[in-house]
Scaffold this motif. Sequence first.
Motif, mmCIF file in Angstrom:
data_model
loop_
_atom_site.group_PDB
_atom_site.id
_atom_site.type_symbol
_atom_site.label_atom_id
_atom_site.label_comp_id
_atom_site.label_asym_id
_atom_site.label_seq_id
_atom_site.Cartn_x
_atom_site.Cartn_y
_atom_site.Cartn_z
ATOM 1 N N GLU A 251 1.581 -88.417 -42.101
ATOM 2 C CA GLU A 251 1.430 -87.744 -43.393
ATOM 3 C C GLU A 251 2.612 -87.966 -44.319
ATOM 4 O O GLU A 251 2.454 -88.381 -45.454
ATOM 5 C CB GLU A 251 1.200 -86.243 -43.187
ATOM 6 C CG GLU A 251 -0.166 -85.920 -42.599
ATOM 7 C CD GLU A 251 -0.430 -84.423 -42.583
ATOM 8 O OE1 GLU A 251 0.410 -83.655 -43.105
ATOM 9 O OE2 GLU A 251 -1.470 -84.020 -42.040
ATOM 10 N N MET A 252 3.837 -87.670 -43.836
ATOM 11 C CA MET A 252 4.984 -87.818 -44.725
ATOM 12 C C MET A 252 6.284 -87.744 -43.942
ATOM 13 O O MET A 252 6.334 -87.221 -42.819
ATOM 14 C CB MET A 252 4.978 -86.739 -45.804
ATOM 15 C CG MET A 252 5.181 -85.318 -45.263
ATOM 16 S SD MET A 252 5.132 -84.040 -46.536
ATOM 17 C CE MET A 252 6.482 -84.534 -47.575
ATOM 18 N N LEU A 271 3.949 -97.725 -48.818
ATOM 19 C CA LEU A 271 3.728 -97.998 -47.400
ATOM 20 C C LEU A 271 2.247 -97.933 -47.077
ATOM 21 O O LEU A 271 1.454 -97.334 -47.812
ATOM 22 C CB LEU A 271 4.496 -96.981 -46.553
ATOM 23 C CG LEU A 271 6.028 -97.118 -46.593
ATOM 24 C CD1 LEU A 271 6.662 -95.954 -45.866
ATOM 25 C CD2 LEU A 271 6.478 -98.434 -45.984
ATOM 26 N N PRO A 272 1.810 -98.528 -45.960
ATOM 27 C CA PRO A 272 0.399 -98.462 -45.572
ATOM 28 C C PRO A 272 -0.071 -97.023 -45.419
ATOM 29 O O PRO A 272 0.716 -96.135 -45.106
ATOM 30 C CB PRO A 272 0.384 -99.200 -44.229
ATOM 31 C CG PRO A 272 1.578 -100.092 -44.267
ATOM 32 C CD PRO A 272 2.610 -99.344 -45.051
ATOM 33 N N VAL A 273 -1.355 -96.819 -45.632
ATOM 34 C CA VAL A 273 -1.927 -95.483 -45.532
ATOM 35 C C VAL A 273 -1.706 -94.930 -44.130
ATOM 36 O O VAL A 273 -1.900 -95.624 -43.136
ATOM 37 C CB VAL A 273 -3.436 -95.527 -45.859
ATOM 38 C CG1 VAL A 273 -4.060 -94.155 -45.670
ATOM 39 C CG2 VAL A 273 -3.639 -96.035 -47.281
ATOM 40 N N GLN A 274 -1.280 -93.657 -44.054
ATOM 41 C CA GLN A 274 -1.045 -92.948 -42.808
ATOM 42 C C GLN A 274 0.059 -93.593 -41.973
ATOM 43 O O GLN A 274 0.078 -93.445 -40.765
ATOM 44 C CB GLN A 274 -2.341 -92.851 -41.975
ATOM 45 C CG GLN A 274 -3.395 -91.971 -42.609
ATOM 46 C CD GLN A 274 -4.587 -91.751 -41.704
ATOM 47 O OE1 GLN A 274 -4.846 -92.540 -40.804
ATOM 48 N NE2 GLN A 274 -5.325 -90.684 -41.942
ATOM 49 N N THR A 275 0.967 -94.299 -42.601
ATOM 50 C CA THR A 275 2.116 -94.839 -41.883
ATOM 51 C C THR A 275 3.356 -94.681 -42.739
ATOM 52 O O THR A 275 3.495 -95.336 -43.771
ATOM 53 C CB THR A 275 1.912 -96.335 -41.547
ATOM 54 O OG1 THR A 275 0.717 -96.488 -40.796
ATOM 55 C CG2 THR A 275 3.091 -96.860 -40.734
ATOM 56 N N PHE A 276 4.256 -93.810 -42.313
ATOM 57 C CA PHE A 276 5.506 -93.583 -43.019
ATOM 58 C C PHE A 276 6.641 -93.807 -42.031
ATOM 59 O O PHE A 276 6.693 -93.148 -40.993
ATOM 60 C CB PHE A 276 5.557 -92.166 -43.602
ATOM 61 C CG PHE A 276 4.417 -91.874 -44.527
ATOM 62 C CD1 PHE A 276 4.467 -92.259 -45.848
ATOM 63 C CD2 PHE A 276 3.277 -91.226 -44.062
ATOM 64 C CE1 PHE A 276 3.416 -91.996 -46.711
ATOM 65 C CE2 PHE A 276 2.217 -90.955 -44.912
ATOM 66 C CZ PHE A 276 2.282 -91.354 -46.238
ATOM 67 N N LYS A 277 7.520 -94.732 -42.346
ATOM 68 C CA LYS A 277 8.582 -95.111 -41.429
ATOM 69 C C LYS A 277 9.941 -94.895 -42.083
ATOM 70 O O LYS A 277 10.134 -95.184 -43.261
ATOM 71 C CB LYS A 277 8.442 -96.583 -41.034
ATOM 72 C CG LYS A 277 7.109 -96.917 -40.367
ATOM 73 C CD LYS A 277 7.032 -98.398 -40.030
ATOM 74 C CE LYS A 277 5.683 -98.748 -39.398
ATOM 75 N NZ LYS A 277 5.584 -100.196 -39.073
ATOM 76 N N GLY A 278 10.887 -94.401 -41.275
ATOM 77 C CA GLY A 278 12.222 -94.210 -41.804
ATOM 78 C C GLY A 278 13.212 -93.919 -40.694
ATOM 79 O O GLY A 278 12.846 -93.755 -39.528
#
Length: 303
Positions: A251-252, A271-278
């Motif tokens: 989600e976030m 970013l791609p849908v339903q993919t949040f990277k950090g």
Amino acid sequence: MRKWRVGTVSMGASLILLGIVLFISQWKGMGAADIFASWWPFLLVLLGVEILAYLYFSRQEHTFIKYDFLSIIFIGALGSVAILFVLLSSTGILQEVRTVVGAETKVFHLPNVRQSVSPEIKRIVLQTGSQPITIEGSNSDEIQIFGTYQSISANDIKKQEDYVVINIVGDTMYMTIKEMPRKEVLFHTVSTMTPTVVVPRHLSLEVRGNYNSVLLYPRQLAASWNVSKAEEVHIELDKNANILVTAVTREMLEDGNIAWQRENGETEEKLPVQTFKGKVQLGNGTYHIDVFDSQRATVHVLN
């Protein structure tokens, strides 16, 4: 010439008995439903006596007997209500209604768990269940679990085995936090638990959530932790720690008092849908906390 309406005497006696029942229930503090359910067969006895009296006096000359249908209907209604109380009581529904109506949720303490960790244990797997959970690192060589739970009954959790199971397989210790008991008939009561788990900071930890809230206080972590299948992961880091936090969420990634370094410097919208990277790094980032297959993640640094 006399007229006698069968049912009139029964209705009068029923009203007198009903008044007595209500008076006793108020005076003695007894349940009116219990008293009412216990004496309702007497209504049928009264009506039966009147009918037998009718059969007896009908043989006498100049005696005219009629039925008072309104009184009989009234007695039947009282009897039907009483029978309904008996049926509800025998099936447990009446007690269930009483429990729900008179329920009061209170907060109780969980039994403390202290589990020593032998030198052979290198890894801990914690299955959290669906309740929110707090996990903290410690310099101790033992695992501790404590906290509170909310319920209408103090008997839901009386000993350690009622809410946690610990098994050791090889060099791994498995801990499972059980779900709170929930009784379901026509109504159900929801109980909640908020446990805190303290683990040795030098052991690897794998947290398997159930789309619940996970709060991490790793402190001076000296191993790697990872969290999966959580609804929300909130991480509180010591400013002097050497930790690298990486997260992949659906989600976030929510910025706390320190911002996420998002992959390739992109914003979440790109970013791609339903993919949040950090990631968030403190110090040299020697030890890792990995969050994956979860919904949201936040990092705060404690001053």
